[in-house]
Enzyme design. Sequence first.
Site, PDB file in Angstrom:
ATOM      1  N   HIS A   1       0.829  -1.210   0.000  1.00  0.00           N
ATOM      2  CA  HIS A   1       0.000   0.000   0.000  1.00  0.00           C
ATOM      3  C   HIS A   1       0.865   1.263   0.000  1.00  0.00           C
ATOM      4  CE1 HIS A   1      -3.722  -2.300   1.730  1.00  0.00           C
ATOM      5  NE2 HIS A   1      -3.557  -2.489   0.445  1.00  0.00           N
TER       6      HIS A   1
ATOM      7  N   CYS B   1       4.210  17.038 -12.818  1.00  0.00           N
ATOM      8  CA  CYS B   1       5.463  16.746 -13.516  1.00  0.00           C
ATOM      9  C   CYS B   1       6.121  15.449 -13.049  1.00  0.00           C
ATOM     10  CB  CYS B   1       6.446  17.904 -13.374  1.00  0.00           C
ATOM     11  SG  CYS B   1       7.198  18.062 -11.727  1.00  0.00           S
TER      12      CYS B   1
ATOM     13  N   ASN C   1      -3.948 -12.254  15.438  1.00  0.00           N
ATOM     14  CA  ASN C   1      -4.762 -11.050  15.309  1.00  0.00           C
ATOM     15  C   ASN C   1      -5.716 -10.985  16.498  1.00  0.00           C
ATOM     16  OD1 ASN C   1      -5.380  -8.738  13.547  1.00  0.00           O
ATOM     17  ND2 ASN C   1      -7.416  -9.649  13.394  1.00  0.00           N
TER      18      ASN C   1
END
EC number: 2.3.1.286
Length: 260
Positions: A122, A133, A216
């Site tokens: 990411h 530019c 988790n």
Amino acid sequence: MQYIDKIKEIVRLLKESQKTLALTGAGISTESGIPDYRSPQTGLWEKHDPIKTASLSALKKDPAQFYAINLERWTAYNNAKPNPAHYALERLEKTGLLLGVITQNIDSLHVKAGSNRVWEVHGHLRTCHCMSCKAEHDFSNLAARFKGGENPPRCLKCSGILRPDVVLFEDRMNEDFFQATQVISGCQLLLVVGSSLTVYPVAGLPGVAKQIVIINKTPTPWDEEAAVVINESAGRVFRDIMAELGEQLPGELGNTAENH
């Protein structure tokens, strides 16, 4: 399976695997003082609609508002320090038990911890570029211009609007993601750390690995497919994994994590 038995099983899997990778999400960085995105009541996207605040169209529609909402948070990310989980993954790479880290995080904490092989799918907040530019700048230049009252921050070469080198909502995935899809081929063990595994296309990567371990705090859609699931903080789990391996984290540097 008791917690300590899960730790022992993870260590066994690490020792037996010939190709192990880690896939990390926002949950690995919460102990460094960085809030995650999807935890109930506290997640960042509970407070802000990401499509309205952190998307490519939001940047193009109102760049001043885009920076007013996001830049203070991103600057805090750059001030955060790695925690024990980041240092443990660096150590596992150095000892040959881990090939590298695929991360959804833009906070650069794996790089700061010393990991050599990191695929930041990411993007990151070390650099930015001009939308006109394409000139590249350090992110610190963008932040300094904003702090000095310039909103939106503009390119020194052409006065075009600067944007950070992160993958915003509606952006195409970056080169690191496409490299990660190749690197993960043949993966025998994938350590999923601090990811809800709900954001695609990255959430599909566990399907490539022969075995997965999930660390988790909350359940994920992949839990039933995992060899081991531990719903604890990544720092605690990795301290215990390293202890079981007989490895010590470098000076327990994770204790220096700052809160922001």
